[in-house]
Design a protein around this motif. Structure first.
Motif, PDB file in Angstrom:
ATOM      1  N   LEU A  23      -8.252  -8.781  -6.290  1.00 25.75           N
ATOM      2  CA  LEU A  23      -8.134  -7.345  -6.542  1.00 25.75           C
ATOM      3  C   LEU A  23      -9.143  -6.538  -5.728  1.00 25.75           C
ATOM      4  O   LEU A  23      -8.833  -5.435  -5.272  1.00 25.75           O
ATOM      5  N   SER A  24     -10.333  -7.076  -5.509  1.00 20.98           N
ATOM      6  CA  SER A  24     -11.323  -6.397  -4.657  1.00 20.98           C
ATOM      7  C   SER A  24     -10.799  -6.264  -3.232  1.00 20.98           C
ATOM      8  O   SER A  24     -10.935  -5.200  -2.609  1.00 20.98           O
ATOM      9  N   CYS A  25     -10.215  -7.330  -2.719  1.00 20.57           N
ATOM     10  CA  CYS A  25      -9.638  -7.274  -1.365  1.00 20.57           C
ATOM     11  C   CYS A  25      -8.464  -6.302  -1.300  1.00 20.57           C
ATOM     12  O   CYS A  25      -8.295  -5.585  -0.300  1.00 20.57           O
ATOM     13  N   GLN A  26      -7.655  -6.267  -2.339  1.00 23.09           N
ATOM     14  CA  GLN A  26      -6.532  -5.328  -2.374  1.00 23.09           C
ATOM     15  C   GLN A  26      -7.027  -3.874  -2.345  1.00 23.09           C
ATOM     16  O   GLN A  26      -6.479  -3.040  -1.631  1.00 23.09           O
ATOM     17  N   VAL A  27      -8.049  -3.583  -3.133  1.00 27.07           N
ATOM     18  CA  VAL A  27      -8.594  -2.222  -3.164  1.00 27.07           C
ATOM     19  C   VAL A  27      -9.143  -1.841  -1.792  1.00 27.07           C
ATOM     20  O   VAL A  27      -8.901  -0.734  -1.297  1.00 27.07           O
ATOM     21  N   LEU A  28      -9.879  -2.737  -1.159  1.00 25.17           N
ATOM     22  CA  LEU A  28     -10.410  -2.459   0.182  1.00 25.17           C
ATOM     23  C   LEU A  28      -9.293  -2.263   1.205  1.00 25.17           C
ATOM     24  O   LEU A  28      -9.379  -1.377   2.063  1.00 25.17           O
ATOM     25  N   ALA A  29      -8.243  -3.071   1.120  1.00 25.72           N
ATOM     26  CA  ALA A  29      -7.118  -2.931   2.044  1.00 25.72           C
ATOM     27  C   ALA A  29      -6.401  -1.592   1.837  1.00 25.72           C
ATOM     28  O   ALA A  29      -6.064  -0.903   2.815  1.00 25.72           O
ATOM     29  N   LEU A  30      -6.183  -1.226   0.584  1.00 25.42           N
ATOM     30  CA  LEU A  30      -5.525   0.063   0.316  1.00 25.42           C
ATOM     31  C   LEU A  30      -6.389   1.238   0.753  1.00 25.42           C
ATOM     32  O   LEU A  30      -5.888   2.228   1.301  1.00 25.42           O
ATOM     33  N   PHE A  31      -7.684   1.130   0.558  1.00 23.82           N
ATOM     34  CA  PHE A  31      -8.594   2.177   1.023  1.00 23.82           C
ATOM     35  C   PHE A  31      -8.524   2.302   2.546  1.00 23.82           C
ATOM     36  O   PHE A  31      -8.454   3.420   3.080  1.00 23.82           O
ATOM     37  N   ALA A  32      -8.511   1.185   3.253  1.00 25.48           N
ATOM     38  CA  ALA A  32      -8.438   1.209   4.717  1.00 25.48           C
ATOM     39  C   ALA A  32      -7.131   1.830   5.201  1.00 25.48           C
ATOM     40  O   ALA A  32      -7.112   2.578   6.189  1.00 25.48           O
ATOM     41  N   VAL A  33      -6.046   1.524   4.509  1.00 27.21           N
ATOM     42  CA  VAL A  33      -4.750   2.096   4.899  1.00 27.21           C
ATOM     43  C   VAL A  33      -4.748   3.605   4.721  1.00 27.21           C
ATOM     44  O   VAL A  33      -4.298   4.357   5.588  1.00 27.21           O
ATOM     45  N   TRP A  34      -5.264   4.079   3.589  1.00 28.48           N
ATOM     46  CA  TRP A  34      -5.190   5.503   3.301  1.00 28.48           C
ATOM     47  C   TRP A  34      -6.197   6.349   4.076  1.00 28.48           C
ATOM     48  O   TRP A  34      -5.967   7.542   4.262  1.00 28.48           O
ATOM     49  N   VAL A  35      -7.299   5.777   4.551  1.00 32.24           N
ATOM     50  CA  VAL A  35      -8.227   6.566   5.367  1.00 32.24           C
ATOM     51  C   VAL A  35      -7.930   6.443   6.854  1.00 32.24           C
ATOM     52  O   VAL A  35      -8.554   7.115   7.668  1.00 32.24           O
ATOM     53  N   SER A  36      -6.973   5.595   7.217  1.00 23.59           N
ATOM     54  CA  SER A  36      -6.615   5.439   8.626  1.00 23.59           C
ATOM     55  C   SER A  36      -5.753   6.615   9.079  1.00 23.59           C
ATOM     56  O   SER A  36      -5.309   7.440   8.287  1.00 23.59           O
ATOM     57  N   ALA A  37      -5.488   6.649  10.365  1.00 19.01           N
ATOM     58  CA  ALA A  37      -4.696   7.734  10.945  1.00 19.01           C
ATOM     59  C   ALA A  37      -3.203   7.420  10.963  1.00 19.01           C
ATOM     60  O   ALA A  37      -2.455   8.007  11.749  1.00 19.01           O
ATOM     61  N   LEU A  38      -2.759   6.545  10.109  1.00 15.75           N
ATOM     62  CA  LEU A  38      -1.340   6.211  10.043  1.00 15.75           C
ATOM     63  C   LEU A  38      -0.538   7.371   9.464  1.00 15.75           C
ATOM     64  O   LEU A  38      -1.061   8.145   8.643  1.00 15.75           O
ATOM     65  N   PRO A  39       0.731   7.514   9.867  1.00 12.69           N
ATOM     66  CA  PRO A  39       1.581   8.529   9.232  1.00 12.69           C
ATOM     67  C   PRO A  39       1.723   8.225   7.735  1.00 12.69           C
ATOM     68  O   PRO A  39       1.631   7.074   7.315  1.00 12.69           O
TER      69      PRO A  39
END
Length: 154
Positions: A23-39
Motif C-alpha cells: 500500500l505504501s508503494c501504491q500511494v507513492l505511485a499514485l502520487f507520482a502519477v498525479w503530480v506528473s505532467a500527464l494528461p
C-alpha cells in the motif's frame, strides 16, 4: 548419520507487513502519477489500472483470502506441490530463481501443464520463526528441487 526425510509441509497465512509495503508503494505511485505532467485522462487510466491491480493482488498474493491463493508448499515422494483452497494440492516444478532469505522467501514455480511461472512471497510474519527457518533450509538444500513435475518417482 541420518538421511533427510523426503516429506516436508509448510502452510502460511497473509502478511500485514507485506500489505503495508504494498500500500505504501501504491500511494507513492499514485502520487507520482498525479503530480506528473500527464494528461488528466492518462492519469485517470493509470489510477484505474493501479486500483485494479490492488483489487487483484491483495486477496490473491498478500492477504491470501481468495480461494485460489497459494497458502502451502509440500514435498513428498511425488515431488513438490502447492496448496490452494479451491484446488487442493497441485504438482509444481520449482524455478531456479526462487530465493530464500532470512526475512522472506520468494517462491517461484510452474504448475503442471502451464508455461508461465508464478510467484508467492512468504515474509517472516506469515509463519512462525522456526517454521520459516525450516522452509528456507528445505528450499536451499533439498535434493532434486529443480526436477521436472512427475520426474521424481519413489
Amino acid at each position: 548419520m541420518s538421511s533427510p526425510s523426503e516429506f516436508f509441509e509448510s502452510r502460511w497465512q497473509g502478511s500485514r507487513l507485506l500489505l503495508t509495503a504494498y500500500l505504501s508503494c501504491q500511494v507513492l505511485a499514485l502520487f507520482a502519477v498525479w503530480v506528473s505532467a500527464l494528461p488528466w485522462w492518462l492519469s485517470l487510466a493509470a489510477t484505474a489500472a493501479s486500483v485494479a491491480h490492488a483489487c487483484w493482488a491483495i486477496p490473491r498474493r498478500i492477504l491470501l483470502t481468495h480461494p485460489h491463493a497459494v497458502t502451502g508448499l509440500r514435498r513428498d515422494l511425488l515431488g513438490w506441490r502447492v496448496f490452494t483452497c479451491a484446488q487442493g494440492w497441485q504438482p509444481v516444478r520449482l524455478c531456479r530463481d526462487s530465493v530464500a532469505l532470512p526475512g522472506m522467501v520468494v517462491l517461484r514455480f510452474v504448475r503442471e501443464g502451464r508455461w508461465l511461472g508464478e510467484g508467492q512471497c512468504v515474509p517472516w510474519d506469515a509463519l512462525g520463526a522456526d517454521e520459516h527457518r525450516r522452509l528456507r533450509v528445505r528450499l536451499k538444500f533439498s535434493r532434486r528441487r529443480w526436477a521436472e513435475v512427475g520426474a521424481i518417482q519413489g
